[in-house]
Design a protein around this motif. Structure first.
Motif, short mmCIF file in Angstrom:
data_model
loop_
_atom_site.label_atom_id
_atom_site.label_comp_id
_atom_site.label_asym_id
_atom_site.label_seq_id
_atom_site.Cartn_x
_atom_site.Cartn_y
_atom_site.Cartn_z
N LEU A 154 0.84 -1.20 0.00
CA LEU A 154 0.00 0.00 0.00
C LEU A 154 0.88 1.25 0.00
N ARG A 155 1.95 1.22 0.77
CA ARG A 155 2.87 2.37 0.83
C ARG A 155 3.54 2.60 -0.53
N LEU A 156 3.95 1.52 -1.20
CA LEU A 156 4.57 1.65 -2.51
C LEU A 156 3.60 2.27 -3.51
N ARG A 157 2.33 1.89 -3.45
CA ARG A 157 1.34 2.44 -4.39
C ARG A 157 1.06 3.92 -4.11
N LEU A 158 0.97 4.27 -2.83
CA LEU A 158 0.77 5.68 -2.49
C LEU A 158 1.96 6.52 -2.94
N LYS A 159 3.16 5.97 -2.73
CA LYS A 159 4.37 6.69 -3.12
C LYS A 159 4.47 6.82 -4.64
N ALA A 160 4.08 5.79 -5.37
CA ALA A 160 4.17 5.82 -6.83
C ALA A 160 3.24 6.87 -7.43
N SER A 161 2.13 7.14 -6.76
CA SER A 161 1.17 8.14 -7.25
C SER A 161 1.39 9.51 -6.61
N ASP A 162 2.49 9.67 -5.86
CA ASP A 162 2.81 10.93 -5.18
C ASP A 162 1.70 11.36 -4.23
N HIS A 163 1.04 10.39 -3.63
CA HIS A 163 -0.01 10.69 -2.68
C HIS A 163 0.61 10.94 -1.30
N PRO A 164 0.19 11.98 -0.61
CA PRO A 164 0.88 12.34 0.64
C PRO A 164 0.53 11.47 1.84
N LEU A 165 -0.51 10.64 1.73
CA LEU A 165 -0.96 9.88 2.89
C LEU A 165 -0.02 8.73 3.22
N SER A 166 0.07 8.41 4.51
CA SER A 166 0.73 7.19 4.95
C SER A 166 -0.28 6.05 4.88
N PRO A 167 0.17 4.79 4.86
CA PRO A 167 -0.80 3.68 4.85
C PRO A 167 -1.74 3.71 6.05
N THR A 168 -1.23 4.07 7.22
CA THR A 168 -2.08 4.12 8.41
C THR A 168 -3.19 5.15 8.24
N ARG A 169 -2.83 6.32 7.75
CA ARG A 169 -3.83 7.37 7.55
C ARG A 169 -4.80 6.98 6.44
N ALA A 170 -4.30 6.32 5.41
CA ALA A 170 -5.18 5.88 4.32
C ALA A 170 -6.24 4.91 4.83
N LEU A 171 -5.85 3.98 5.68
CA LEU A 171 -6.81 3.04 6.23
C LEU A 171 -7.81 3.75 7.15
N GLU A 172 -7.36 4.76 7.86
CA GLU A 172 -8.28 5.51 8.71
C GLU A 172 -9.35 6.22 7.87
N ILE A 173 -8.95 6.79 6.75
CA ILE A 173 -9.90 7.47 5.87
C ILE A 173 -10.87 6.47 5.26
N ALA A 174 -10.34 5.32 4.81
CA ALA A 174 -11.22 4.30 4.23
C ALA A 174 -12.18 3.72 5.26
N ARG A 175 -11.75 3.65 6.53
CA ARG A 175 -12.57 3.06 7.58
C ARG A 175 -13.87 3.84 7.80
N LYS A 176 -13.90 5.08 7.42
CA LYS A 176 -15.11 5.90 7.61
C LYS A 176 -16.22 5.53 6.64
N ILE A 177 -15.91 4.73 5.64
CA ILE A 177 -16.95 4.20 4.74
C ILE A 177 -17.66 3.08 5.48
N GLN A 178 -18.95 3.24 5.71
CA GLN A 178 -19.69 2.30 6.54
C GLN A 178 -20.86 1.68 5.78
N PHE A 179 -21.21 0.48 6.21
CA PHE A 179 -22.33 -0.27 5.65
C PHE A 179 -23.53 -0.11 6.58
N HIS A 180 -24.71 0.20 6.00
CA HIS A 180 -25.91 0.45 6.78
C HIS A 180 -27.04 -0.48 6.32
#
Length: 559
Positions: free
Chosen positions: A496-522
């Protein structure tokens, strides 16, 4: 059976009607019951009858359910969806299932997947995994029937199939590894283990911990590529010497990945003459294994004479880094000097020495005054007591080779060894490497070594984000299974870190998972029936994240 409204003159009646076929096969209708006039039914006079029918069918009555909508607790799904997509794209689902499917009655691959994802999303014990599953939705996994015993049996299965699992993992990672020139980094860390029992073949032993002190632990060795991808791990006894772990690990990597050329980069704890001889004997397709090893700081004194000429010739410019090389033990000794680092190290040492000498001057003055008959409040100082206190302070500052305390003298005394101080200042800012690489200049070799810091960050991820320690398992096989689960979590983290780095995305893997975690199923339930389900609307940062890492964003239909 259905409800039908019929007319009789100006009045309308509500009837319960049943469809059937007569003897000739034609569709017919017959009235089962007349519920009453439409005006009375809508006014509520027939509510008792309607509520009775609802109650018999297991549905809430008008009084119980009218206008009421039940919302099930939201379950996070974005992070597990991301990790599932990554897991499948790497081919780990099919590869691991082929190894694990014949071993147990349950789906061990999916249970392994759950334990790996848990280490990245919310690290818990195996009992804690069950609590975590109450609030998350893992795609393609039915979590309702999972028990604690299922997780433990899966760990036993991992131990039984460890070699096969590592082989298929290596096969799946090979496309991500440069086969022409593979720079591999090896480092070792200690993992604290709890428990006081001892077992046959136990890997938990007391030994010096990397965090300081002595602890019951086991050792974990990790091999990583220059791009930061972990490719292999080994579990060793907690009291094994670091130098004994290097050779068997590198032989396993060479055999498993079958690369054409390997350059091993390892930290200072693994440099020994025995290791140098053993590594030089390893050959890969008729060429020697190449290596870059750091010289431990405690051994810098062996190179005083070699370094003096280099220091006087190349290290006088305070604004320019210097690189050089010398011959040592039939190998190249690479030297790098960073003046800014040397300045900081020298200033810090001089400050400690000045503080210690200031304390010594105060003690000298107080001892002399006491001898002259002056009295002070409290206990009087003694030469032996001052000597012991000063010696401890010098030892704690790691300056015993410069400030030498005379422990045999009757009076407090010490000397500053100016030669030792000059030598320490000469070594400040210098990095010493031993290598047998012939086709790289000193600066290139130093840059390759400095990438070793990345594997050290990997260990920090293991101990912080993935929380590999402390380990509460006592069986050696389950400890190894726990290490494998955490290693697989580290692989996903780094991919995940390699993919973020390859796209010049500023997020760390930990922060990326935190952002994705906010997507919820209802899920929404009306009258005790599931009527709708869906996901929270994705925010722009969530869509950008999935686009950056090249994975599909979750949707209700995909789930």
């Amino acid at each position: 059976m259905f409800v039908k409204v019929t007319k009789s003159g100006p009045r309308r009646y509500v009837k319960l009607v049943e469809s059937y076929r007569d003897e000739a096969g034609k569709s017919r209708q017959r009235v089962i019951a007349t519920l009453g006039r439409l005006e009375a039914v809508t006014a509520g006079e027939s509510s008792a009858l309607i509520n009775g029918l609802l109650r018999v069918s297991g549905q809430p009555t008008h009084e119980e359910g009218t206008g009421e909508t039940d919302f099930a607790p939201a379950r996070s799904v974005g992070d597990t969806w991301l990790l599932t997509s990554l897991w499948k794209e790497l081919g780990l689902d099919d590869a691991f299932r082929r190894v694990l499917r014949t071993k147990r009655q349950f789906d061990a691959e999916r249970l392994l997947r759950i334990m790996v994802f848990n280490r990245l999303c919310d690290p818990e014990s195996k009992l804690g995994v069950l609590r975590w599953l109450e609030d998350v939705l893992v795609p393609d996994v039915d979590t309702t029937s999972i028990s604690h015993q299922h997780l433990l049996r899966t760990m036993d299965t991992l131990s039984d199939c460890s070699e096969a699992l590592n082989d298929v993992l290596a096969h799946q990672l090979k496309p991500l590894i440069d086969q022409e020139l593979s720079i591999v980094f090896y480092d070792l860390t200690t993992i604290r283990a709890e428990g006081g029992t001892s077992l046959d073949g136990d890997v938990r032993h007391y030994g010096p911990s990397k965090e300081g002190g002595t602890a019951r632990q086991f050792m974990l060795g990790v091999v990583q590529t220059a791009e930061g991808l972990p490719i292999h791990h080994e579990v060793f006894d907690g009291n094994v010497a670091e130098t004994r772990t290097l050779l068997p690990t590198i032989k396993t990597v060479v055999k498993r990945f079958n690369v054409r050329r390997v350059v091993l980069v390892a930290d200072r704890g693994l440099l020994s003459l025995d290791n140098l001889a053993a590594l030089s004997a390893v050959r890969i397709e008729d060429r020697p294994l190449e290596f870059i090893l750091t010289v431990p700081g405690r051994r810098y004194g062996e190179f005083d004479d070699l370094l003096k000429a280099f220091h006087q010739t190349h290290c006088q410019d305070a604004n320019r880094e210097a690189y050089g090389e010398m011959a040592w033990q039939d190998h190249r000794l690479i030297v790098a000097h960073r003046p800014e680092v040397a300045k900081v190290q020298t200033a810090a040492r001089d400050q400690k020495i000045e503080a210690l000498q200031a304390d010594a001057r105060q003690w000298f003055e107080k001892l002399d005054n006491q001898d002259a008959g002056r009295r002070y409040r409290g206990r009087q100082l003694s030469d032996a007591g001052v000597t012991a206190r000063f010696y401890k302070a010098v030892s704690d500052a790691h300056l015993g080779h410069i400030l030498k305390v005379d422990l045999t003298a009757e009076t407090f005394n010490y000397v500053l060894d100016q030669r030792a101080l000059d030598r320490a200042r000469m070594l400040d800012g210098k990095l010493l490497l031993v290598t047998n690489m012939a086709d790289h200049d000193p600066q290139e070799i130093v840059e390759r070594y400095r990438a070793l810091a990345d594997i050290e960050r990997g260990f920090r991820v293991l101990k912080s984000d993935i929380e590999i320690a402390p380990v509460y398992h006592r069986l050696p096989d389950r400890i190894r299974a726990h290490a494998l689960i955490c290693f697989l979590a580290l692989v996903l983290y780094r991919v995940l870190r390699l993919r973020l780095k390859a796209s010049d995305h500023p997020l760390s893997p930990t922060r990326a998972l935190e952002i994705a975690r906010k997507i919820q199923f209802h899920q929404v339930t009306l009258h005790r029936r599931e009527t709708a389900s869906g996901l929270t609307k994705l925010k722009p940062e969530q869509r950008d994240l999935f686009e950056a890492i090249g994975l599909p964003a979750p949707t209700a239909s995909r789930l």
